[in-house]
Design an enzyme around this catalytic site. Sequence first.
Site, PDB file in Angstrom:
ATOM      1  N   SER A 133       0.873  -1.190   0.000  1.00 47.36           N
ATOM      2  CA  SER A 133       0.000   0.000   0.000  1.00 47.36           C
ATOM      3  C   SER A 133       0.896   1.222   0.000  1.00 47.36           C
ATOM      4  CB  SER A 133      -0.873   0.004   1.255  1.00 47.36           C
ATOM      5  OG  SER A 133      -1.490   1.265   1.436  1.00 47.36           O
ATOM      6  N   TYR A 145      -1.270  -0.465  10.449  1.00 47.21           N
ATOM      7  CA  TYR A 145      -1.450  -0.889   9.054  1.00 47.21           C
ATOM      8  C   TYR A 145      -0.227  -0.472   8.232  1.00 47.21           C
ATOM      9  CZ  TYR A 145      -3.478  -1.158   4.349  1.00 47.21           C
ATOM     10  OH  TYR A 145      -3.711  -1.449   3.018  1.00 47.21           O
TER      11      TYR A 145
HETATM   12  N1  LIG Z   1      -8.763  -0.774  -0.775  1.00 50.86           N
HETATM   13  C1  LIG Z   1      -7.734   0.023  -0.623  1.00 50.86           C
HETATM   14  O1  LIG Z   1      -7.867   1.262  -0.588  1.00 50.86           O
HETATM   15  C2  LIG Z   1      -6.340  -0.541  -0.553  1.00 50.86           C
HETATM   16  C3  LIG Z   1      -5.274   0.342  -0.742  1.00 50.86           C
HETATM   17  C4  LIG Z   1      -3.970  -0.139  -0.686  1.00 50.86           C
HETATM   18  C5  LIG Z   1      -3.754  -1.478  -0.438  1.00 50.86           C
HETATM   19  N2  LIG Z   1      -4.807  -2.312  -0.241  1.00 50.86           N
HETATM   20  C6  LIG Z   1      -4.501  -3.718   0.044  1.00 50.86           C
HETATM   21  O2  LIG Z   1      -5.081  -4.519  -0.967  1.00 50.86           O
HETATM   22  C7  LIG Z   1      -5.340  -5.809  -0.448  1.00 50.86           C
HETATM   23  C8  LIG Z   1      -6.749  -6.202  -0.846  1.00 50.86           C
HETATM   24  O3  LIG Z   1      -7.669  -5.328  -0.217  1.00 50.86           O
HETATM   25  P1  LIG Z   1      -9.048  -4.937  -0.885  1.00 50.86           P
HETATM   26  O4  LIG Z   1      -9.081  -3.485  -1.045  1.00 50.86           O
HETATM   27  O5  LIG Z   1      -9.318  -5.804  -2.044  1.00 50.86           O
HETATM   28  O6  LIG Z   1     -10.026  -5.267   0.340  1.00 50.86           O
HETATM   29  P2  LIG Z   1     -11.238  -6.321   0.484  1.00 50.86           P
HETATM   30  O7  LIG Z   1     -12.190  -6.169  -0.635  1.00 50.86           O
HETATM   31  O8  LIG Z   1     -11.705  -6.156   1.876  1.00 50.86           O
HETATM   32  O9  LIG Z   1     -10.510  -7.743   0.330  1.00 50.86           O
HETATM   33  C9  LIG Z   1      -9.695  -8.266   1.343  1.00 50.86           C
HETATM   34  C10 LIG Z   1      -9.403  -9.718   1.025  1.00 50.86           C
HETATM   35  O10 LIG Z   1      -8.514 -10.234   2.023  1.00 50.86           O
HETATM   36  C11 LIG Z   1      -9.045 -11.457   2.503  1.00 50.86           C
HETATM   37  N3  LIG Z   1      -8.714 -11.677   3.898  1.00 50.86           N
HETATM   38  C12 LIG Z   1      -8.816 -10.814   4.938  1.00 50.86           C
HETATM   39  N4  LIG Z   1      -8.485 -11.429   6.085  1.00 50.86           N
HETATM   40  C13 LIG Z   1      -8.179 -12.715   5.759  1.00 50.86           C
HETATM   41  C14 LIG Z   1      -7.771 -13.843   6.508  1.00 50.86           C
HETATM   42  N5  LIG Z   1      -7.626 -13.810   7.835  1.00 50.86           N
HETATM   43  N6  LIG Z   1      -7.543 -15.002   5.839  1.00 50.86           N
HETATM   44  C15 LIG Z   1      -7.709 -15.083   4.504  1.00 50.86           C
HETATM   45  N7  LIG Z   1      -8.097 -14.045   3.744  1.00 50.86           N
HETATM   46  C16 LIG Z   1      -8.337 -12.881   4.371  1.00 50.86           C
HETATM   47  C17 LIG Z   1     -10.537 -11.335   2.349  1.00 50.86           C
HETATM   48  O11 LIG Z   1     -11.092 -12.645   2.312  1.00 50.86           O
HETATM   49  P3  LIG Z   1     -12.563 -12.989   2.912  1.00 50.86           P
HETATM   50  O12 LIG Z   1     -13.475 -11.907   2.443  1.00 50.86           O
HETATM   51  O13 LIG Z   1     -12.892 -14.298   2.254  1.00 50.86           O
HETATM   52  O14 LIG Z   1     -12.435 -13.022   4.360  1.00 50.86           O
HETATM   53  C18 LIG Z   1     -10.643 -10.596   1.021  1.00 50.86           C
HETATM   54  O15 LIG Z   1     -10.600 -11.503  -0.045  1.00 50.86           O
HETATM   55  C19 LIG Z   1      -5.110  -5.736   1.054  1.00 50.86           C
HETATM   56  O16 LIG Z   1      -3.854  -6.302   1.354  1.00 50.86           O
HETATM   57  C20 LIG Z   1      -5.090  -4.243   1.338  1.00 50.86           C
HETATM   58  O17 LIG Z   1      -4.271  -3.935   2.436  1.00 50.86           O
HETATM   59  C21 LIG Z   1      -6.089  -1.885  -0.294  1.00 50.86           C
END
Ligand SMILES: NC(=O)c1ccc[n+]([C@@H]2O[C@H](COP(=O)([O-])OP(=O)(O)OC[C@H]3O[C@@H](n4cnc5c(N)ncnc54)[C@H](OP(=O)(O)O)[C@@H]3O)[C@@H](O)[C@H]2O)c1
Length: 244
Positions: A133, A145
């Site tokens: 991130s 985070y």
């Molecule tokens: N959205 C943003 O603004 C943003 C910005 C920068 C970086 N990121 C990073 O991008 C990545 C994906 O995030 P996203 O935005 O796509 O969020 P999201 O839609 O909430 O997706 C998060 C994913 O992580 C999985 N996950 C969470 N806890 C878990 C666990 N204990 N075991 C296995 N799987 C788990 C969830 O699986 P389940 O739903 O099946 O639990 C889901 O598939 C993350 O690493 C986040 O830090 C996000």
Amino acid sequence: MRIADGIAVVTGASSGIGAAVAVRLAAEGARLVLVGRDPERLKTVGARTGGRAVVADLGTGAGIDAVCGAVAGTGVSLLVHAAGLGAAGPVEDTDAGTTAELLAVNLAAPIDLTRRLLPGLRETGGHLVFVASIAALGVANEAVYSATKAGLRGFADAVRIEVPGVGVTTVLPGAVDTDFFRRRGVPYDRRFPRPVSAERVADAVVHGVLNNRTEVVVPRWLSLGSRVHGAAPALFARLSRTFG
Ligand SMILES: NC(=O)c1ccc[n+]([C@@H]2O[C@H](COP(=O)([O-])OP(=O)(O)OC[C@H]3O[C@@H](n4cnc5c(N)ncnc54)[C@H](OP(=O)(O)O)[C@@H]3O)[C@@H](O)[C@H]2O)c1
């Protein structure tokens, strides 16, 4: 590297960025292993991508074992670490349980999975993608985070040097329009920068893999922040405090 016909493991494939990456990789001809906790949402992504679902909580040793067991002997050529969660609030208010969960899922799980799948990735001359991130540079009220994402970036940097036969791409998205903010319980309330789509991040991931890019910032202009942070961290902190 060649994506077509290779076996690609995507964590966080049940939602947001991971799901979009899975769809994009399927379009490139990858054979997918989709990792997440939610069986129904994994099934939906599986139907779109032809991927095989592995239901696993990556915050646990049993979850890591389940993923490794599911892909044992298959010749994984791409491992995308997208699973993760956020937490927002002043550092003094972040309880130990939240810290432990963030460290386990965002940092320890990708480290452990990488360690265990690395022999296979060496054999295939494969590629690792770490979805970190822009918070890796340090964001106020997201200290824990930020620490997990900075740790992930540091781990990726070290593996890139240590294992020259395996490609390593770190992805640093800014805000992305996914369930991430709803799940952490604090909405994204900045007017700027505007969130980008998960599909845009997925495009950047695939481009990064195909071109063996070291680090990809999405949107690209945010890399200016990374450059200021690298060259003048005190200035970065001042600007960040002033402009958020
Ligand atoms: N959205 C943003 O603004 C943003 C910005 C920068 C970086 N990121 C990073 O991008 C990545 C994906 O995030 P996203 O935005 O796509 O969020 P999201 O839609 O909430 O997706 C998060 C994913 O992580 C999985 N996950 C969470 N806890 C878990 C666990 N204990 N075991 C296995 N799987 C788990 C969830 O699986 P389940 O739903 O099946 O639990 C889901 O598939 C993350 O690493 C986040 O830090 C996000």
